[in-house]
Motif scaffolding. Structure first.
Motif, mmCIF file in Angstrom:
data_model
loop_
_atom_site.group_PDB
_atom_site.id
_atom_site.type_symbol
_atom_site.label_atom_id
_atom_site.label_comp_id
_atom_site.label_asym_id
_atom_site.label_seq_id
_atom_site.Cartn_x
_atom_site.Cartn_y
_atom_site.Cartn_z
ATOM 1 N N GLY A 268 -21.205 -0.004 12.688
ATOM 2 C CA GLY A 268 -22.188 0.874 12.073
ATOM 3 C C GLY A 268 -21.668 2.240 11.674
ATOM 4 O O GLY A 268 -22.425 3.062 11.172
ATOM 5 N N GLN A 269 -20.387 2.498 11.885
ATOM 6 C CA GLN A 269 -19.801 3.796 11.543
ATOM 7 C C GLN A 269 -18.845 3.641 10.371
ATOM 8 O O GLN A 269 -18.029 2.718 10.348
ATOM 9 C CB GLN A 269 -19.031 4.378 12.736
ATOM 10 N N LEU A 270 -18.931 4.545 9.414
ATOM 11 C CA LEU A 270 -18.033 4.533 8.277
ATOM 12 C C LEU A 270 -16.708 5.172 8.671
ATOM 13 O O LEU A 270 -16.674 6.266 9.233
ATOM 14 C CB LEU A 270 -18.642 5.302 7.108
ATOM 15 N N SER A 271 -15.622 4.481 8.398
ATOM 16 C CA SER A 271 -14.274 5.031 8.552
ATOM 17 C C SER A 271 -13.635 5.008 7.182
ATOM 18 O O SER A 271 -13.819 4.050 6.428
ATOM 19 C CB SER A 271 -13.436 4.179 9.507
ATOM 20 N N ASP A 272 -12.904 6.059 6.852
ATOM 21 C CA ASP A 272 -12.208 6.060 5.578
ATOM 22 C C ASP A 272 -10.937 6.872 5.691
ATOM 23 O O ASP A 272 -10.721 7.593 6.655
ATOM 24 C CB ASP A 272 -13.098 6.587 4.458
ATOM 25 N N GLY A 273 -10.077 6.706 4.715
ATOM 26 C CA GLY A 273 -8.825 7.433 4.720
ATOM 27 C C GLY A 273 -7.983 7.036 3.534
ATOM 28 O O GLY A 273 -8.462 6.445 2.570
ATOM 29 N N ILE A 274 -6.710 7.349 3.636
ATOM 30 C CA ILE A 274 -5.751 7.014 2.591
ATOM 31 C C ILE A 274 -4.571 6.326 3.252
ATOM 32 O O ILE A 274 -4.011 6.827 4.230
ATOM 33 C CB ILE A 274 -5.280 8.274 1.849
ATOM 34 N N ALA A 275 -4.204 5.160 2.737
ATOM 35 C CA ALA A 275 -3.036 4.435 3.218
ATOM 36 C C ALA A 275 -1.875 4.751 2.279
ATOM 37 O O ALA A 275 -2.021 4.693 1.056
ATOM 38 C CB ALA A 275 -3.314 2.937 3.231
ATOM 39 N N TYR A 276 -0.729 5.112 2.849
ATOM 40 C CA TYR A 276 0.456 5.431 2.054
ATOM 41 C C TYR A 276 1.472 4.310 2.171
ATOM 42 O O TYR A 276 1.684 3.768 3.256
ATOM 43 C CB TYR A 276 1.083 6.746 2.525
ATOM 44 N N ARG A 277 2.132 4.006 1.051
ATOM 45 C CA ARG A 277 3.120 2.931 1.016
ATOM 46 C C ARG A 277 4.280 3.367 0.127
ATOM 47 O O ARG A 277 4.068 3.925 -0.947
ATOM 48 C CB ARG A 277 2.464 1.669 0.453
ATOM 49 N N ALA A 278 5.500 3.139 0.598
ATOM 50 C CA ALA A 278 6.698 3.435 -0.187
ATOM 51 C C ALA A 278 7.581 2.196 -0.219
ATOM 52 O O ALA A 278 7.570 1.390 0.714
ATOM 53 C CB ALA A 278 7.461 4.612 0.418
ATOM 54 N N ASP A 279 8.336 2.045 -1.304
ATOM 55 C CA ASP A 279 9.273 0.930 -1.403
ATOM 56 C C ASP A 279 10.433 1.098 -0.429
ATOM 57 O O ASP A 279 10.941 0.141 0.130
ATOM 58 C CB ASP A 279 9.837 0.811 -2.822
ATOM 59 N N ARG A 280 10.862 2.364 -0.277
ATOM 60 C CA ARG A 280 11.977 2.635 0.633
ATOM 61 C C ARG A 280 12.027 4.128 0.931
ATOM 62 O O ARG A 280 11.356 4.927 0.280
ATOM 63 C CB ARG A 280 13.302 2.173 0.040
#
Length: 120
Positions: free
Chosen positions: A93-105
């Motif tokens: 019942g709780q909203l969680s949000d954010g930003i996921a970061y991804r790099a090739d290397r």
């Protein structure tokens, strides 16, 4: 999900904060997360990001083969092909949000050398 390429100012720098750890695809941490295209195991590393007058810690996902040998806390690195993916979910019942970061290397960055002393 929309992947957004992260634009960095020329003054941006990154430093290893913590050593890479396996990324898991389940809350019980029984299944390693794998790259959808290559099947390669993914790792998560915390980097300190510094740009102009701000700094923050970012957790970045990187394929295992994209991590150079010799990583250690404090070492300067530069993420290559860095993308951000906004996310949101409702859990209990709780909203969680954010930003996921991804790099090739991650590339190792040679520390800036001090100016050579001029010969007298």
């Amino acid at each position: 999900m929309a992947r957004i390429r992260v634009g960095l100012l020329p003054t941006a720098s990154f430093m290893v904060g913590t050593m890479p750890v396996p990324k898991y695809s389940d809350a019980e941490k029984t299944q390693f997360a794998l790259d959808r295209e290559t099947g390669e195991q993914l790792k998560t590393i915390t980097l300190f990001f510094m740009e102009e007058d701000r700094a923050e810690a970012l957790k970045i996902t990187v394929p295992a083969s994209g991590l150079p040998n010799g990583l250690k806390p404090g070492l300067p690195v530069m993420p290559v092909e860095l993308f951000a993916t906004p996310w949101a979910r409702i859990f209990n019942g709780q909203l969680s949000d954010g930003i996921a970061y991804r790099a090739d290397r991650l590339d190792l960055v040679a520390p800036a050398s001090a100016p050579a002393a001029e010969a007298a």
